[in-house]
Design a protein around this motif. Structure first.
Motif, short mmCIF file in Angstrom:
data_model
loop_
_atom_site.label_atom_id
_atom_site.label_comp_id
_atom_site.label_asym_id
_atom_site.label_seq_id
_atom_site.Cartn_x
_atom_site.Cartn_y
_atom_site.Cartn_z
N VAL A 113 -5.49 27.05 53.36
CA VAL A 113 -4.93 27.74 54.54
C VAL A 113 -3.83 26.87 55.17
O VAL A 113 -2.76 27.36 55.52
CB VAL A 113 -6.03 28.07 55.57
N VAL A 114 -4.10 25.58 55.29
CA VAL A 114 -3.10 24.68 55.88
C VAL A 114 -1.81 24.73 55.07
O VAL A 114 -0.71 24.90 55.63
CB VAL A 114 -3.63 23.22 55.93
N ARG A 115 -1.91 24.59 53.78
CA ARG A 115 -0.70 24.56 52.93
C ARG A 115 0.06 25.89 53.03
O ARG A 115 1.28 25.92 53.06
CB ARG A 115 -1.06 24.27 51.47
N PHE A 116 -0.71 26.97 53.08
CA PHE A 116 -0.10 28.30 53.19
C PHE A 116 0.69 28.41 54.50
O PHE A 116 1.84 28.86 54.52
CB PHE A 116 -1.21 29.35 53.14
N GLU A 117 0.07 27.96 55.58
CA GLU A 117 0.76 28.04 56.88
C GLU A 117 2.00 27.15 56.89
O GLU A 117 3.06 27.55 57.36
CB GLU A 117 -0.21 27.64 58.01
N MET A 118 1.85 25.95 56.35
CA MET A 118 3.01 25.03 56.32
C MET A 118 4.17 25.61 55.51
O MET A 118 5.33 25.41 55.84
CB MET A 118 2.60 23.69 55.73
N SER A 119 3.83 26.32 54.45
CA SER A 119 4.90 26.85 53.57
C SER A 119 5.76 27.88 54.31
O SER A 119 6.89 28.14 53.91
CB SER A 119 4.30 27.46 52.30
N HIS A 120 5.25 28.44 55.41
CA HIS A 120 6.05 29.40 56.18
C HIS A 120 7.29 28.76 56.80
O HIS A 120 8.30 29.44 56.99
CB HIS A 120 5.20 30.08 57.27
N LEU A 121 7.20 27.49 57.13
CA LEU A 121 8.37 26.84 57.74
C LEU A 121 9.56 26.90 56.79
O LEU A 121 10.66 27.31 57.15
CB LEU A 121 8.05 25.39 58.08
N LYS A 122 9.30 26.50 55.55
CA LYS A 122 10.37 26.50 54.53
C LYS A 122 10.76 27.94 54.18
O LYS A 122 11.94 28.26 54.02
CB LYS A 122 9.85 25.77 53.29
N GLU A 123 9.75 28.77 54.05
CA GLU A 123 9.98 30.17 53.64
C GLU A 123 10.86 30.90 54.67
O GLU A 123 11.79 31.60 54.31
CB GLU A 123 8.62 30.86 53.54
N ILE A 124 10.56 30.72 55.95
CA ILE A 124 11.35 31.40 56.98
C ILE A 124 12.76 30.77 57.06
O ILE A 124 13.76 31.48 57.22
CB ILE A 124 10.64 31.37 58.36
N ALA A 125 12.82 29.44 56.90
CA ALA A 125 14.15 28.79 56.89
C ALA A 125 14.99 29.37 55.75
O ALA A 125 16.17 29.71 55.94
CB ALA A 125 13.99 27.28 56.73
N ASN A 126 14.40 29.51 54.57
CA ASN A 126 15.13 30.06 53.41
C ASN A 126 15.53 31.52 53.65
O ASN A 126 16.64 31.93 53.33
CB ASN A 126 14.28 29.98 52.13
N LEU A 127 14.59 32.27 54.21
CA LEU A 127 14.84 33.69 54.48
C LEU A 127 16.03 33.86 55.42
O LEU A 127 16.95 34.65 55.17
CB LEU A 127 13.59 34.32 55.10
N VAL A 128 15.99 33.09 56.51
CA VAL A 128 17.03 33.19 57.53
C VAL A 128 18.40 32.84 56.93
O VAL A 128 19.40 33.49 57.21
CB VAL A 128 16.65 32.25 58.71
N GLU A 129 18.39 31.84 56.05
CA GLU A 129 19.66 31.43 55.43
C GLU A 129 20.12 32.48 54.41
O GLU A 129 21.26 32.94 54.45
CB GLU A 129 19.47 30.07 54.76
N PHE A 410 4.22 36.47 57.19
CA PHE A 410 5.30 36.79 56.25
C PHE A 410 4.82 36.75 54.79
O PHE A 410 5.07 37.67 54.01
CB PHE A 410 6.49 35.84 56.46
N LEU A 411 4.10 35.70 54.44
CA LEU A 411 3.65 35.58 53.04
C LEU A 411 2.38 36.39 52.78
O LEU A 411 2.13 36.78 51.63
CB LEU A 411 3.47 34.10 52.68
N SER A 412 1.60 36.66 53.81
CA SER A 412 0.46 37.58 53.62
C SER A 412 1.01 38.95 53.24
O SER A 412 0.48 39.63 52.34
CB SER A 412 -0.37 37.70 54.90
N ALA A 413 2.09 39.34 53.92
CA ALA A 413 2.71 40.64 53.64
C ALA A 413 3.28 40.67 52.23
O ALA A 413 3.22 41.69 51.54
CB ALA A 413 3.81 40.92 54.66
N LYS A 414 3.79 39.54 51.78
CA LYS A 414 4.32 39.47 50.41
C LYS A 414 3.20 39.74 49.41
O LYS A 414 3.37 40.47 48.44
CB LYS A 414 4.94 38.10 50.17
N GLY A 415 2.05 39.13 49.67
CA GLY A 415 0.90 39.33 48.79
C GLY A 415 0.46 40.79 48.76
O GLY A 415 0.21 41.35 47.69
N VAL A 416 0.40 41.39 49.92
CA VAL A 416 -0.03 42.79 50.01
C VAL A 416 1.00 43.71 49.32
O VAL A 416 0.63 44.66 48.63
CB VAL A 416 -0.24 43.19 51.49
N ALA A 417 2.26 43.39 49.51
CA ALA A 417 3.31 44.20 48.86
C ALA A 417 3.13 44.14 47.33
O ALA A 417 3.21 45.16 46.64
CB ALA A 417 4.69 43.70 49.26
#
Ligand code: FAD
Length: 451
Positions: A113-129, A410-417
């Motif tokens: 869970v911790v790693r998943f939450e931390m990965s959102h920082l990079k994921e959202i930074a990449n998304l925004v860019e 954001f990544l939970s939604a990716k999994g569901v998609a």
């Protein structure tokens, strides 16, 4: 095309007047959007809910390579639920709730869970860019500040235990002494704390831009379209979904309904409870001196007594929480989905809050400019429910994100998609195992909401 609908008594109406969230003071052009005048009668995938989970799911569905017919229904304006009313704090939890998960499910599952939450920082930074999204996304350090020595000592013990386990992410966690929290975090009477990487953003702007992208790929968005019921059986492989504007039949359904889930899926009535919270925006008086606070904060006044806070680039502060001030008065927050009114017990709490809490704000003349409420989907076991709804093939859920959706949704939604689109199993999505919705979790053995 825009549309306003008749009022409904099934859900509270959007906040007006003093309860309007700061984030939504200038509505986006899509706020009342309907892609087609009439509700389509049929779709491949139906998303219910136009918040962070619904918008992220819509975005991901079109990133996965195919082009299904996707319709998104939102009962009120786009992003008018918790996402449009939150604190904008993208703050992974590295160790706080981790101790609870580790105790219940083992350290390995908790660390996922911790790693998943931390990965959102990079994921959202990449998304925004990548998508050139303007949502004031900002990386910062989050300061986790303790006013209570015993609570600090207990937390430090667990943090030290995680360090001993050799977990790489703990290198990011820095301990702050009493002197440091007072001098560098500027918090009066603080006893100590920790800092680690986090971020903040303007949630409404993120969601409206994700939806803009999905619309460009073919999403049909229908705001002011409230789902009243999902039929109990499929007809010709389609789930009949009754709305206030007619019926739509869907091959797959994704419940992105968060706090409101139980109205459509009563099996979640013990697992996800609507709980109301209050948030504010505070500004120093023009020309008055105030200490800039570039970091984000969690300030803990004692066990369960928690304030979250971010600083915007213009120096204004978004701060909320203080649930401990009204927790015993269940009716005002528990199983309460009225985000159109404030919470009387805490309405005045943030007046003078900056002056009381921080060095350097004494003469700021800071006042609360906006205050509003929002409804969170609290889950009984603190974990979100993600995956296929038990015994309802073709229905999926991404809900129950508590007061902590920003580093989770954001990544939970990716999994569901992926599950809805490609028929992959929950395990194949790589989501944390603890997030999987299940029959067992619908009859919860924990009740963390009162804890
Ligand atoms: C005051 C407050 C402060 C918060 N602060 C933070 C924070 O700083 N950091 C953080 O990580 N998290 C925070 N949260 C939690 C975070 O906002 C949520 O976890 C997250 O936004 C959940 O997103 P969602 O899309 O699941 O829910 P929502 O944004 O609530 O979206 C669900 C949508 O579904 C729609 N819907 C429901 N039922 C129906 C129906 N029958 N028909 C049609 N539409 C329907 C609703 O109208 C709503 O728009 C906060 C929440 C609140 C309320």
């Amino acid at each position: 095309m825009t549309a306003k609908t008749e009022s409904s008594n099934f859900y509270p109406q959007p906040a007006t007047g003093s309860s309007r969230p700061f984030w939504r003071t200038t509505p986006h052009a899509l706020d009342n959007h309907r892609t087609t005048e009439n509700l389509p009668s049929e779709t491949d995938i139906l998303i219910i809910g136009g918040g962070y989970a619904g918008a992220s799911t819509a975005y991901h569905l079109f990133q996965e390579g195919s082009a299904p017919r996707v319709v998104l229904l939102e009962a009120r304006e786009l992003c008018s639920g918790a996402t449009g009313r939150n604190g904008g704090h993208l703050r992974p939890d590295l160790y706080a709730i981790t101790s609870k998960y580790a105790e219940r499910y083992g350290l390995e599952a908790a660390v996922e869970v911790v790693r998943f939450e931390m990965s959102h920082l990079k994921e959202i930074a990449n998304l925004v860019e990548k998508e050139n999204i303007d949502c004031e996304f900002t990386l910062a350090r989050s300061l986790d500040i303790y006013m209570d020595e015993d609570e600090l000592a207990k937390r430090k013990e667990f943090v030290d235990y995680l360090r001993v386990q050799g977990l790489d992410f703990m290198d990011d966690v820095k301990y702050m002494s009493e002197q440091e929290v007072q001098e560098k975090a500027h918090v009066r009477n603080a006893k100590g704390g920790f800092s680690f990487s986090a971020g903040h953003l303007w949630p409404y702007k993120l969601i409206t831009q994700l939806i803009t992208i999905a619309l460009s790929h073919g999403l049909n968005l229908q705001t002011h379209t409230q789902v009243l019921e999902i039929g109990s059986t499929r007809k010709n492989g389609l789930w009949p979904v009754t709305t206030n504007r007619g019926t739509i039949n869907a091959q797959k359904i994704i419940l992105a309904t968060n706090a409101f889930t139980k109205a459509l899926a009563p099996e979640y009535s013990q697992a996800i409870i609507p709980c109301k919270g209050l948030c504010t925006q505070i500004e120093a008086a023009p020309g008055k001196p105030f200490q800039r606070l570039p970091e984000t904060y969690a300030i803990r006044h004692g066990p369960g007594a928690f304030i979250y806070q971010i600083s915007r680039k213009d120096g204004s502060i978004i701060v909320g929480g203080a649930q401990y001030r009204y927790k015993d008065d269940l009716g005002v927050w528990y199983d309460n989905s009225d985000d159109g009114s404030l919470i009387p017990q805490v309405e005045g709490y943030f007046d003078g809050y900056m002056q009381r809490t921080f060095f350097g704000w004494e003469d700021s003349g800071a006042v609360v400019k906006h205050k509003w409420t929002g409804v969170m989907g609290y889950s009984a076991d603190s974990l979100p429910h993600v995956g296929e709804v038990p015994e309802k093939p073709g229905q999926f859920i991404a809900a129950g994100f508590n007061g902590h959706g920003m580093p989770v949704v954001f990544l939970s939604a990716k999994g569901v998609a992926k599950m809805a689109l490609k028929r992959v199993s929950f395990k194949e999505t790589g989501l944390p195992r603890l997030f999987e919705t299940s029959i067992e979790r619908l009859d919860p053995i924990y009740n963390d909401i009162f804890g």
